[in-house]
Structures are given as structure tokens and as C-alpha cells.
Scaffold this active site. Structure first.
Site, PDB file in Angstrom:
ATOM      1  N   LYS A 155       0.871  -1.183   0.000  1.00  0.00           N
ATOM      2  CA  LYS A 155       0.000   0.000   0.000  1.00  0.00           C
ATOM      3  C   LYS A 155       0.903   1.226   0.000  1.00  0.00           C
ATOM      4  O   LYS A 155       2.038   1.162   0.497  1.00  0.00           O
ATOM      5  CB  LYS A 155      -0.879   0.002   1.263  1.00  0.00           C
ATOM      6  CG  LYS A 155      -2.096   0.882   1.171  1.00  0.00           C
ATOM      7  CD  LYS A 155      -3.284   0.187   0.498  1.00  0.00           C
ATOM      8  CE  LYS A 155      -4.426   1.131   0.266  1.00  0.00           C
ATOM      9  NZ  LYS A 155      -5.621   0.429  -0.238  1.00  0.00           N
ATOM     10  N   ASP A 195      -7.107   4.386  -4.444  1.00  0.00           N
ATOM     11  CA  ASP A 195      -7.735   4.247  -3.113  1.00  0.00           C
ATOM     12  C   ASP A 195      -8.340   5.624  -2.848  1.00  0.00           C
ATOM     13  O   ASP A 195      -8.574   6.391  -3.798  1.00  0.00           O
ATOM     14  CB  ASP A 195      -6.693   3.848  -2.059  1.00  0.00           C
ATOM     15  CG  ASP A 195      -7.320   3.453  -0.722  1.00  0.00           C
ATOM     16  OD1 ASP A 195      -7.814   2.334  -0.601  1.00  0.00           O
ATOM     17  OD2 ASP A 195      -7.337   4.292   0.215  1.00  0.00           O
TER      18      ASP A 195
END
Ligand code: NDP
Length: 474
Positions: A155, A195
Site C-alpha cells: 500500500k 484508493d
């Protein structure tokens, strides 16, 4: 003196007490092992509450499992999994429209590559920090494993917030961000996606800069536009997948989405397509939100109203409060949607947006199912309340895995130099969500209920853990 006919109840009482004692001893062994593990993780990661929260939630189901399966404990798999394989942190300088020198911080957490290259989104939001990205990367490892596709977990992101910035400012930021990130990623190394704060516009700018720097056209990012290698259904995938998961959960209790009142937090990518799928399946979406407040529309947000919300959020980049100027509805300023009486609740905005108080309200209002579209939107106490009151609860690593699953399918299409049809991708997504649900049942069945948290954690853990053992102590 005990007579013969008194011996039977005496025996049962004795056996029951003995069993309870064994259970207590077993429980306390589990608990002391969990506490010792968490203490060490806390010492090494202080000041990262979201990461510790995510690790705790996993440890509570994985440590009892590793006590029964000592090969994982002996190889210290969980201890290894909480240490990222690599963390990259870098400066992102860019120029504002009025010529000001701006500086943000960029990150990429490469958490685990045991079952495939690192895979996970980029988040651009002012609140982003290392602890938040570590929590998201840790969750991603389990989620990606659950999809059964060969993807490791990662991430990244920045404390840059695209809200209120011009398109040119966003482009300059993305180009500067990628100028550093490009040396750490690649189609067989690490494949980022979107995201919060990173949608089609940002992915386009990031991809353009990667292509320019590397001089190659590759599948290095997912969530790309369909004109340049993106997959159909990728924008819809997380929201649709979440609702497919709810459909499976309700199916276990012989219930359906049709006619169910649904409240959804957020009005971004995940929330929009969760709403679309609920409407398609005959449910009624009565509330949505953004970070300012909630709209409550008792008549239901239908396709036409949802199109208007999508245009407002994706093109005009406006605030949801404007909805009540256009349609008959209430605007609840600064209020989360959990106050609204519903059958199904889908938290699709951000972490820790639904706490014990909110959970209590949902329980009192008769909510039957909660599925996380966002990552870790429900606090630990909220989840406990749902379990206690038999509200079906799906953790994000299972119910929002549809997004990364279709990202995995985008990677396959890029490698094959092919584009699959909407129907084909949607069918595969549906199958993947059904399989994840089946995995949760397999590992989460407890007497006559299903603990989806335990099921998702163990189901996601085994594949990664076995791969780590096979690859030696690396
Ligand atoms: P978007 O940026 O498209 O939308 C986020 C939405 O959440 C917006 O409506 C935003 O409101 C709201 N929001 C953000 N922060 C807060 C906050 N602190 N309080 C209240 N509302 C807030 O993001 P996504 O829809 O892509 O992501 C939403 C969640 O889903 C995240 O947790 C993400 O990690 C998770 N997720 C996303 C996937 C994807 O494919 N996109 C895949 C799997 C999980 P505002 O407009 O006011 O900013």
C-alpha cells in the site's frame, strides 16, 4: 454418602466442571500468547494505532490457530508478517498554481511478496501517515490471498489531498510522486492502484509519468482507463463485490437483498457502486454521506438520483449537501448515516468511522447485516457488539476484496494483451466473491453461527504462511 441413582447427575456435573476448567486453561493460554505477541508488536510500532488495531484483530484468530498448527508457530510466521519487507518514504516537491513551493511526503509499504508481486492501492489524503499505510498493507496481504489470485500485499500514498486542487496541480503532484516511486515498482515487482483520493484522473497522470520515465508501456498500475489497458468493471468492482458478498451472507439465512433498506457511508468510488448494485438487486438505498454529513432520502436513491450523485462527485467534485437542493431529502449536517433505521449497513468511507455507539444504534434499529466496503471502518468494540447481537458482519478483507480481484484480472488481461467483456469480468468477480464467502464459512463456522472475521483471517493466512514456509527463512 452418594447412592447409585445419584451418581449419574454427579458424574455430569463433574464432567461439565472439568470441561469448563480445560476451556479456561486453553483460553488463558491463547490469551496470554496473544497478549505477549501484541506487547512486542506495540513496542516496535508505537504511535501507529491503526496498524496495532489491524494486527490485534488478526492475532486474535490466528494465534489460537497456530497453537493448534504448530508448524506456523515454529516458523514464526505471524511475527514475520507484521514486519514489512520494505518501506520507502520520500519527499514530493511540486509547484502550486500561484507558483508556491509545496512539499509532501510519499510512501510505499511493500508488506509481503510470498504469493506474488506487491499489490495494493495508493491513498492521497492529508491524514495519511506511515501507520495508516502499514495497517492497509497488512490487511491487503490477507485480502489478496483470499481472492486466490497470485498477488502479494502493499500500500502507499501521500499526505497530499487532491480536494480543492486544480487538475494541473494534481498532475504536477502525480508526476513528482511517480518520479521517485517508479524506481521501486514494476509489472512484476509492485503494481499500485487507486484508493481514497486516487481515482481515474490520478491513475492516468501516474501512469503517464511511469511510461515516460521507464520508456515502456506495461501493466504497472491497475484502475487504468479502458482506452489504455484498464479492465471493464474495475471501477465498479469493490462496490459490486461487497454487495455480492452480502447476497451470499443473507442467502445463508434464506434472505435476499430485495426490499431491504440500506444505508451507505461515503459517496466515492466504493459507495457509488455498492449503491448501484443494491438498487439493481431490488434493495432501497436511503442514506449516503461524505465527510461533511449525510443525506437521508426515505423515498430511496434510485438510478436517476445516483447518476446525479456520480456526476456531482466525479466530475463537479461537489459536496453531497447539494443533493437536498435538487431532491426531496433531509441533510444531516456532521452526522454519520448509522442513525438512520435500516436492514443493511455498508460502511464504505474510511477506517474507524463506525464505533460501538454507532453499532449499538444499528442493533437497536434492527439492522441484520453489516459489510465493510471500506478498510477497517468498524472499531473492535463495534464488531464485538455485532457478534454479540448476532448481526451478520463481514470484514473488509473479505467483503471489499472485489476491487483488488478485478485488479488481478486487469493484470492478467495486460499480460495476455487481451480485453475481456463486461459480462466475463463481472462473472469472474461474482465467482471470486462466492469463493471468498465459502472460505469464510469453511474456517469461521462456530456451532450454529459464522464468524466471518475468523474465517477471513485464517483463510487468508494459510496460503501466505505455507508459501513463506516453502520459501525458507527469507
Ligand atoms: P473515494 O476517495 O472515492 O471516496 C471516499 C469517500 O469517503 C468520500 O465520499 C469521502 O468524503 C469519504 N470520506 C473519506 N474520509 C472520510 C472521513 N474521515 N469521514 C467521513 N467520510 C470520509 O475512496 P474509495 O471509495 O476508493 O475508498 C473508500 C474506502 O474503501 C477506503 O477505506 C478504501 O481503502 C476502501 N477500498 C477501496 C477500494 C477501491 O477499489 N477503491 C478497494 C478496497 C477498499 P469526501 O468526498 O468528503 O472526501
Amino acid at each position: 454418602m452418594i447412592k447409585g441413582n445419584q451418581l449419574v447427575p454427579f458424574f455430569y456435573t463433574f464432567a461439565e466442571s472439568f470441561l469448563t476448567l480445560i476451556q479456561i486453561l486453553f483460553m488463558s493460554k491463547h490469551q496470554s500468547e496473544i497478549n505477549a505477541f501484541l506487547k512486542k508488536v506495540e513496542e516496535r510500532n508505537s504511535g501507529e494505532p491503526e496498524f496495532l488495531q489491524a494486527v490485534r484483530e488478526v492475532a486474535e484468530s490466528i494465534i489460537p490457530f497456530t497453537l493448534e498448527n504448530p508448524q506456523y508457530r515454529d516458523a514464526r510466521i505471524l511475527e514475520r508478517m507484521v514486519e514489512p519487507e520494505r518501506v520507502v518514504m520520500f519527499r514530493v516537491p511540486w509547484l502550486s498554481d500561484n507558483g508556491e513551493f509545496m512539499i509532501n511526503r510519499g510512501f510505499r509499504v511493500q508488506m509481503n511478496s510470498a504469493i506474488g508481486p506487491y499489490k495494493g492501492g495508493l491513498r492521497f489524503r492529508d491524514t495519511v501517515n506511515l501507520g495508516i499505510l502499514k495497517f492497509l498493507a497488512f490487511e491487503q496481504v490477507f485480502k489478496n490471498s483470499l481472492t486466490s489470485l497470485p498477488m502479494g500485499g502493499g500500500k502507499g500514498g501521500s499526505d497530499f489531498d487532491p480536494k480543492g486542487k486544480s487538475d494541473l496541480e494534481v498532475m504536477r503532484f502525480c508526476q513528482s510522486f511517480m518520479t521517485e516511486l517508479f524506481r521501486h515498482i514494476g509489472p512484476d515487482v509492485d503494481i499500485p492502484a487507486g484508493d481514497i483520493g486516487v481515482g481515474a484522473r490520478e491513475v492516468g497522470f501516474l501512469f503517464g509519468q511511469y511510461k515516460r520515465l521507464s520508456n515502456e508501456f506495461s501493466g504497472v498500475l491497475t484502475g487504468k482507463g479502458v482506452q489504455y489497458g484498464g479492465s471493464l468493471i474495475r471501477p465498479e468492482a469493490t462496490g459490486y463485490g461487497c454487495v455480492y458478498f452480502v447476497k451470499e451472507m443473507l442467502g445463508v439465512r434464506k434472505m435476499a437483498i430485495k426490499g431491504k433498506k440500506t444505508v451507505i457511508s461515503g459517496s466515492g468510488n466504493v459507495a457509488q457502486f455498492a449503491a448501484e448494485k443494491i438498487i439493481q438487486l431490488g434493495g432501497k438505498v436511503i442514506a449516503m454521506s461524505d465527510s461533511d454529513g449525510t443525506i437521508y432520502d426515505p423515498a430511496g436513491i434510485d438510478d436517476r438520483k445516483l447518476d446525479w450523485i456520480m456526476d456531482l462527485k466525479n466530475n463537479k467534485r461537489g459536496r453531497l449537501a447539494e443533493y437536498v437542493k435538487r431532491y426531496k431529502a433531509d441533510y444531516l449536517d456532521g452526522v454519520k448515516p448509522w442513525e438512520v433505521k435500516c436492514d443493511i449497513a455498508l460502511p464504505c468511507a474510511t477506517q474507524n468511522e463506525l464505533d460501538a455507539k454507532d453499532a449499538q444504534k444499528l442493533v437497536e434499529n434492527g439492522c441484520i447485516a453489516v459489510a465493510e466496503g471500506a478498510n477497517m471502518p468498524c472499531t473492535h468494540d463495534a464488531v464485538e457488539l455485532f457478534h454479540k447481537h448476532d448481526v451478520m458482519f463481514a470484514p473488509g478483507k473479505a467483503s471489499n476484496a472485489g476491487g483488488v480481484a478485478v485488479s488481478g484480472l486487469e493484470m492478467s488481461q495486460n499480460s495476455l494483451r487481451l480485453s475481456w467483456s463486461r459480462e466475463e469480468v463481472d462473472l469472474r468477480l461474482h465467482d471470486i466473491m462466492k469463493n471468498i464467502h465459502a472460505t469464510c464459512i469453511r474456517y469461521g463456522k462456530e456451532n450454529d453461527s459464522i464468524n466471518y472475521v475468523k474465517g477471513a483471517n485464517i483463510g487468508g493466512f494459510i496460503k501466505v504462511a505455507d508459501a513463506m514456509i516453502a520459501q525458507g527463512h527469507v
